[in-house]
Design a protein around this motif. Structure first.
Motif, PDB file in Angstrom:
ATOM      1  N   UNK A  16      15.227  -4.931  -9.242  1.00 23.63           N
ATOM      2  CA  UNK A  16      14.349  -3.896  -8.702  1.00 23.63           C
ATOM      3  C   UNK A  16      13.304  -4.454  -7.752  1.00 23.63           C
ATOM      4  N   UNK A  37       3.057   1.660 -13.772  1.00 24.38           N
ATOM      5  CA  UNK A  37       4.296   1.906 -14.508  1.00 24.38           C
ATOM      6  C   UNK A  37       4.906   0.603 -15.006  1.00 24.38           C
ATOM      7  N   UNK A  38       4.171  -0.504 -14.879  1.00 19.79           N
ATOM      8  CA  UNK A  38       4.601  -1.695 -15.601  1.00 19.79           C
ATOM      9  C   UNK A  38       5.030  -2.889 -14.776  1.00 19.79           C
ATOM     10  N   UNK A  88       5.620 -10.076 -10.720  1.00 24.42           N
ATOM     11  CA  UNK A  88       6.657  -9.326 -10.005  1.00 24.42           C
ATOM     12  C   UNK A  88       6.120  -8.797  -8.684  1.00 24.42           C
ATOM     13  N   UNK A  99       4.391  -0.515 -19.540  1.00 23.99           N
ATOM     14  CA  UNK A  99       5.764  -0.351 -19.094  1.00 23.99           C
ATOM     15  C   UNK A  99       6.623   0.262 -20.210  1.00 23.99           C
ATOM     16  N   UNK A 158      15.967   6.411  -8.309  1.00 25.41           N
ATOM     17  CA  UNK A 158      15.391   5.066  -8.438  1.00 25.41           C
ATOM     18  C   UNK A 158      13.970   5.136  -8.983  1.00 25.41           C
ATOM     19  N   UNK A 188      12.582   3.473 -12.418  1.00 24.99           N
ATOM     20  CA  UNK A 188      11.758   2.319 -12.045  1.00 24.99           C
ATOM     21  C   UNK A 188      11.197   1.531 -13.235  1.00 24.99           C
ATOM     22  N   UNK A 189      10.545   2.200 -14.223  1.00 29.00           N
ATOM     23  CA  UNK A 189       9.975   1.397 -15.325  1.00 29.00           C
ATOM     24  C   UNK A 189      11.053   0.599 -16.061  1.00 29.00           C
ATOM     25  N   UNK A 229      13.915  -0.392 -14.760  1.00 25.24           N
ATOM     26  CA  UNK A 229      14.418  -1.429 -13.865  1.00 25.24           C
ATOM     27  C   UNK A 229      13.449  -2.601 -13.819  1.00 25.24           C
ATOM     28  N   UNK A 230      12.158  -2.284 -13.788  1.00 24.56           N
ATOM     29  CA  UNK A 230      11.168  -3.369 -13.774  1.00 24.56           C
ATOM     30  C   UNK A 230      11.300  -4.204 -15.037  1.00 24.56           C
ATOM     31  N   UNK A 264      10.294  10.424 -14.903  1.00 28.06           N
ATOM     32  CA  UNK A 264      10.090   8.979 -14.963  1.00 28.06           C
ATOM     33  C   UNK A 264       9.245   8.590 -16.178  1.00 28.06           C
TER      34      UNK A 264
END
Lengths: 848, 265
Positions: free
Chosen positions: A481, A758-759, A764, B97, B117, B121-122, B124-125, B167
């Motif tokens: 990502x 959102x983390x 990153x 997260x 996406x 996102x969270x 995927x991160x 999300x």
């Protein structure tokens, strides 16, 4: 409006400095070059006015070839002429001058003093005044030289060579006696001040005549001093009355002008060379400024819209942005001028190492340098800021009330059309320039290259897409990502990414061009040397000065020496066409070298000449035709007896040694080739040769390997110098990446906050910014290298008949460039990434 | 329906999030502003709670502190059984997260990513694979199956907020915080978003805390907590827009007529 502009400037000091830095570097280069060359100019002016006499009586006819190289001239005038001139009305005194060529001082460690740089000036000592009224030379320590064993040196030379008054000075000459020793009896000071690194060696008149003129009581020229009240012209007219044909009386002003013109040619070349890099820095800097202003305008669009809503006119908005640019231009130019002065000092030191010592001359800062510096800096900044400023004025007032503002942007299609047109135009100019001749051709190639670079830069948002997408796919695969985010960031504003990459692209395109050319030159040398260097050893001078024929005589005396071929090179004109000719025993040349003959023979007889195929074509001559050779002492007719294939050994033409005698050119050697006799190994011969030349630092002995290595080293030295200068453009490009990323991070504060919320971890986030930077850098590198390859190949092809016969592409070097670009990207991302990571999540989200 | 402030937790049930003695000071010394003043409140699992209060009452600060976006001066926050006290930034990031979902008033989505996406996102991160069934459930519920390949700029405001809500839910967080999620939306779009949040509580047993000052939005919730001057001053269960409006008016007039209420017990 003015207040708004000022507030903006002060609110963004750091950004202002970053953008100004490009201008600072560009202007510094311009100013540094100008200050440096003005200083050289001043130094040489002083030398000329301190050494030229009221009237110089000399032989007419050119004494230098078209490249400024001195053509040796063996003509001399009798001492009786000096007495005759002294008796003429208006002549206060007449002094015969002996000018020694090819003499070098050897320092106490046995090394040559000076050499590749400034020349060694050997004269007969007298106290004749120059046009300034002061004696050209005064003895400041010790006494005047008297007799065969006494010599004067200037202070700097004596110091550098480690000699003190009373020491024995060793010298080498190009005359029949290769070596010379004399006691240093005094230190001379040059009337004009500094000598720009040249060495001064003074003998008494009989000794100078002995060394340089074969011992007869003759002179090379005569210096006349006017009686009070007599003008230069009057003095010259008076002298003309007793001068025989072929000898002229030149006034001091004329001689000074001639010398200055000669120096000017060299200075112009140096100036243009340095200014080209200044131009590259400024072009790259322009991209940085355009980009910075575009981003600033985009970020401030709401503020600008508010101004419009409050009643500011379009013009006022444009003007406020341009005013910011003006301030940046002024600040950048000022700093640039200061830095340029420092750069001139650095250049002076650098050139001092190469023998051009200007420490005796203060740096010259002319008002024109300041004016040009400011003009260049300000104009470039304003031009760069104009487009963003105009775009800013197009923001609709209603945008102030809206949440998301998209700036009107010109369509990519129009950009493509302009880009393609510019590229084609540039390519056309390049093609025309490559076919064209001389300076016009070169400047056309330069403008063409610039056109192509700018054209491709315009097209780069489209051209770069495949590169970015390829990289993006790799990012996604490797970094998931975070990779996707980085990829999307680079694709989000293709113009910005491409403009940032373009700066690096231009720098790398030029570096790649040079590296391809350099590799091709080295390969061509290697191929040529392998083909043509067929002798065991070559004796030549690292200073490219001719040396005494006595050296060849000594070599012939070595046991185990086979053929020895002596060659003398000089510039001349064949049928009025500037040529580089060689004088040698043609039969011997044909024997030791493998030079293919097209027609006729290389073994030219008295009054004959052999020419290269290329020269024969350009002159339209063939075997049997007669050509005219121009020498200082007069023209010589020569019959073409042979045509040979292009050769680095014989250059344009080969004449027998007897031609030199007829042209009254003193016999000296430029190159001596030596073969081992049968039964002697080349290695044994090499050792013996080294012993002979050990005491003669004016020459070096090289076999094929040494020779190639030496040639390669000199090509590489030049190449590294050019890389270093182009490094400037790369530094600006890196700053551009830093600037764009920093501004992007600020622009995306909320997005960064959201991602963090959102983390996304700090690590990153930093990686995301770093990947974006690498993508920009690699994009620039790939586009630049592809363009540089095209330029390099085209130039090699065009210069194939100038000796760059073979193409070489330094693939690993190019790969290295890409890797370095990626590293550069990582470095450029350090600060912006840290800044992004430091953002407070909460504040980032709630920011406006 | 007057209740005492600072409701106590239901015995035996672990709350999804708990604030105890939460105090937040901005600035220092004389100029210090007490944004939160010993706030203690529990948010139960499977409950949709609204936090309301006049501007400057500390409702956003409370949410930010609960959501591990802001640090507290005093007191503690527990999310999903984990205390936030003394956690490093890295640990807080991981907690956000994995345990917390967010919906902000605006700028909820990364503009370069598609709706799908953005939703993922969270996960995927974190490098996690989505739970397919749960993902399908959320997507179906949010009603945007045909818009998933669009970028935020191509979606309406209501659609964007629904994507943001999806999300927030997709990683099955312990709790979802929504900060004025309908603040920028018209009534129809607001209704869509709020219905979705309501469904996620009712049907998927999620826990949602929403800051709002819209009584209509508050009416979708199970419970309203009222804040004033950094303290919890009231609470309302099964609110309607009228009852919320009345309670707000009461708090407002109380604040106007008298100095700040006495400290809670």
């Amino acid at each position: 409006m003015l207040r708004v502009t000022w507030r903006n400037l002060f609110a963004r000091k750091l950004r202002l400095l970053l953008s100004a830095f490009a201008i600072v570097l560009g202007v510094a280069f311009v100013a540094g070059s100008l200050v440096f060359t003005d200083t050289i100019d001043r130094a040489f002016d002083d030398i000329v006015s301190g050494s030229v006499s009221d009237v110089t009586v000399r032989f007419d006819g050119a004494t230098t070839d078209e490249n400024g190289g001195l053509i040796p001239d063996a003509r001399s005038m009798p001492a009786s002429l000096v007495d005759e001139l002294a008796a003429q009305p208006g002549v206060a005194r007449a002094d015969g001058t002996v000018e020694g060529v090819g003499l070098f001082v050897i320092d106490s460690d046995g090394k040559l003093v000076g050499g590749q740089g400034a020349p060694t000036l050997a004269f007969n000592y007298n106290d004749a005044p120059s046009i300034t009224g002061e004696p050209a030379v005064t003895v400041v320590e010790g006494e005047e030289p008297q007799g065969r064993d006494e010599v004067l040196l200037d202070e700097r030379t004596a110091e550098n060579a480690g000699y003190e008054v009373g020491d024995t000075v060793r010298m080498v000459t190009a005359g029949t006696v290769p070596e010379l020793e004399a006691e240093l009896v005094g230190i001379a000071e040059f009337g004009g001040g500094g000598l720009a690194g040249a060495s001064l060696v003074l003998f008494d008149t009989p000794t100078a005549q002995q060394i340089f003129l074969g011992g007869s009581d003759v002179f090379d020229s005569i210096a006349l001093t006017a009686e009070p009240g007599v003008s230069q012209d009057g003095l010259a007219a008076s002298a003309e009355q007793v001068l025989p044909d072929g000898i002229e009386a030149a006034t001091g002003d004329v001689v000074a002008a001639e010398t200055e013109e000669l120096v000017g040619t060299v200075l112009d070349f140096l100036n243009i060379f340095l200014l080209i890099f200044a131009a590259v820095a400024l072009v790259v800097g322009t991209f940085l400024i355009i980009n910075t202003f575009s981003i600033l305008v985009a970020q401030r669009s709401r503020e600008l819209a508010l101004l419009r809503a409050l009643g500011a006119s379009r013009r006022q908005v444009t003007r406020s942005v341009l005013l910011e640019a003006l301030v940046i231009g002024v600040v950048g130019s000022t700093l640039g001028l200061v830095l340029g002065f420092g750069l001139a000092i650095a250049l002076r030191t650098l050139f001092g190492n190469f023998g051009l010592d200007l420490s005796g001359t203060p740096l010259v800062f002319q008002w024109t340098t300041g004016a040009i510096g400011y003009a260049v800096g300000i104009v470039v900044t304003l031009i760069a800021a104009y487009l963003p400023a105009r775009r800013a004025s197009r923001i609709a007032p209603v945008a102030a009330m809206r949440d998301d503002i998209a700036l009107p942007e010109s369509s990519l299609r129009r950009r493509m059309i302009v880009g393609v047109a510019l590229t084609l135009l540039g390519a056309g100019m390049m093609a025309a320039g490559l076919v064209g001749e001389g300076n016009t051709g070169a400047s056309m190639v330069g403008i063409g290259v610039l056109g192509v670079l700018l054209g491709v830069a315009l097209m780069s948002p489209v051209l770069g897409r495949p590169v970015l997408q390829g990289l993006g796919a790799a990012y996604r695969a490797v970094f998931g990502t975070v990779g996707t985010l980085a990829r999307e960031n680079t694709l989000r504003n293709p113009r910005r990414t491409a403009a940032t990459a373009s700066a690096l692209m231009i720098g790398l395109a030029l570096v790649t061009t040079m590296s391809v050319l350099g590799a091709s030159i080295n390969k061509s040398i290697e191929v040529a040397v392998q083909e043509e260097f067929t002798t065991d050893y070559l004796v030549s001078s690292p200073t490219f000065q001719p040396f005494s024929t006595g050296i060849a005589e000594r070599i012939r005396d070595i046991d185990g020496v086979g053929e020895v071929v002596q060659q003398q090179s000089l510039g001349s004109e064949i049928d009025g066409d500037g040529s580089f000719i060689n004088a040698a025993d043609g039969g011997a040349v044909a024997e030791v070298y493998d030079i293919p003959v097209v027609t006729g023979t290389l073994d030219v007889r008295r009054g004959g000449i052999a020419v290269s195929e290329q020269k024969a074509d350009s002159l339209g001559v063939a075997v049997g035709d007669t050509v005219t050779l121009t020498f200082p002492a007069g023209d010589q007719e020569a019959e073409v007896q042979g045509v040979y294939e292009q050769s680095n050994i014989l250059n344009d033409a080969l004449v027998p040694l007897s031609t030199l005698a007829a042209a009254q050119i003193p016999r000296q050697d430029s190159v001596v080739s030596v073969n081992a006799a049968e039964g002697t190994s080349p290695d044994e011969l090499g050792t013996a040769l080294d012993d002979v030349v050990a005491d003669l630092p004016i020459v070096t002995v090289q076999n094929q390997e040494d020779f190639t290595e030496a040639q390669r080293a000199s090509v590489n030295t030049l190449l590294y110098l050019i890389y270093a200068l182009l490094g400037l453009a790369i530094v600006i490009a890196v700053l551009g990446i830093v600037n764009t990323l920093a501004l992007s991070v600020i622009e995306r504060t909320r997005e960064v906050g959201l991602l963090r919320a959102v983390g996304l971890s700090r690590r990153q986030l930093r990686r995301m910014v770093r990947l974006e930077a690498i993508a920009i850098a690699v994009l620039g590198a790939v586009l630049g290298i592809v363009m540089g390859l095209v330029f390099g190949v085209v130039l090699q092809q065009a210069l194939a008949d100038q000796g760059i016969t073979d193409l070489a592409v330094p693939i690993w070097q190019l790969v290295l460039f890409v890797v370095v670009a990626a590293v550069v990207g990582v470095l450029a991302a350090v600060l912006p990434a840290r800044r992004a990571a430091k953002l407070d999540v909460l504040r980032a989200i709630t920011t406006e | 329906m007057t209740q005492s402030p600072a409701p106590s937790p239901v015995d035996g049930v672990e709350p999804a999030a708990r604030a105890s003695g939460l105090t937040k000071l901005y600035g220092a010394g004389e100029a210090a502003v007490r944004a939160l003043d010993h706030v203690s409140v529990d948010f139960l699992r499977g409950e949709f709670t609204a936090v309301m209060g006049p501007s400057g009452s500390g409702k956003s600060t409370l949410m930010h502190c609960l959501a591990a976006l802001d640090t507290v001066t005093e007191g503690d926050v527990v999310i999903g059984g984990t205390s936030l006290a003394g956690m490093s930034d890295k640990a807080l990031t991981t907690l956000r997260r994995d345990q917390v979902g967010f919906v902000f008033q605006s700028f909820n989505l990364v503009p370069t990513l598609t709706a799908r996406e953005n939703i993922l996102l969270p996960l995927a991160i974190a490098g996690r694979e989505p739970d397919e069934t749960w993902y399908d459930t959320v997507i179906t519920a949010v009603g945007l199956a045909d818009r998933l390949d669009h970028r935020p700029a191509e979606l309406s405001g209501g659609q964007q907020q629904r994507v943001a809500s999806a999300r927030a839910l997709v990683s099955r967080p312990s709790i979802v915080f929504a900060d004025e999620p309908t603040g920028n939306l018209d009534s129809v779009a607001s209704a869509e978003v709020l219905s979705f949040l309501r469904r996620s509580v009712d049907e998927f047993d999620q826990t949602v805390v929403m800051v709002t000052h819209d009584p209509l939005a508050a009416a979708y919730t199970d419970r309203v907590i009222f804040l004033a001057d950094g303290r919890v001053v009231d609470e309302l269960r099964h609110p309607t827009s009228d009852s919320v409006l009345a309670r707000m008016a009461a708090i407002q007039s109380e604040a106007m007529s008298a100095p700040p209420a006495a400290p809670e017990g």
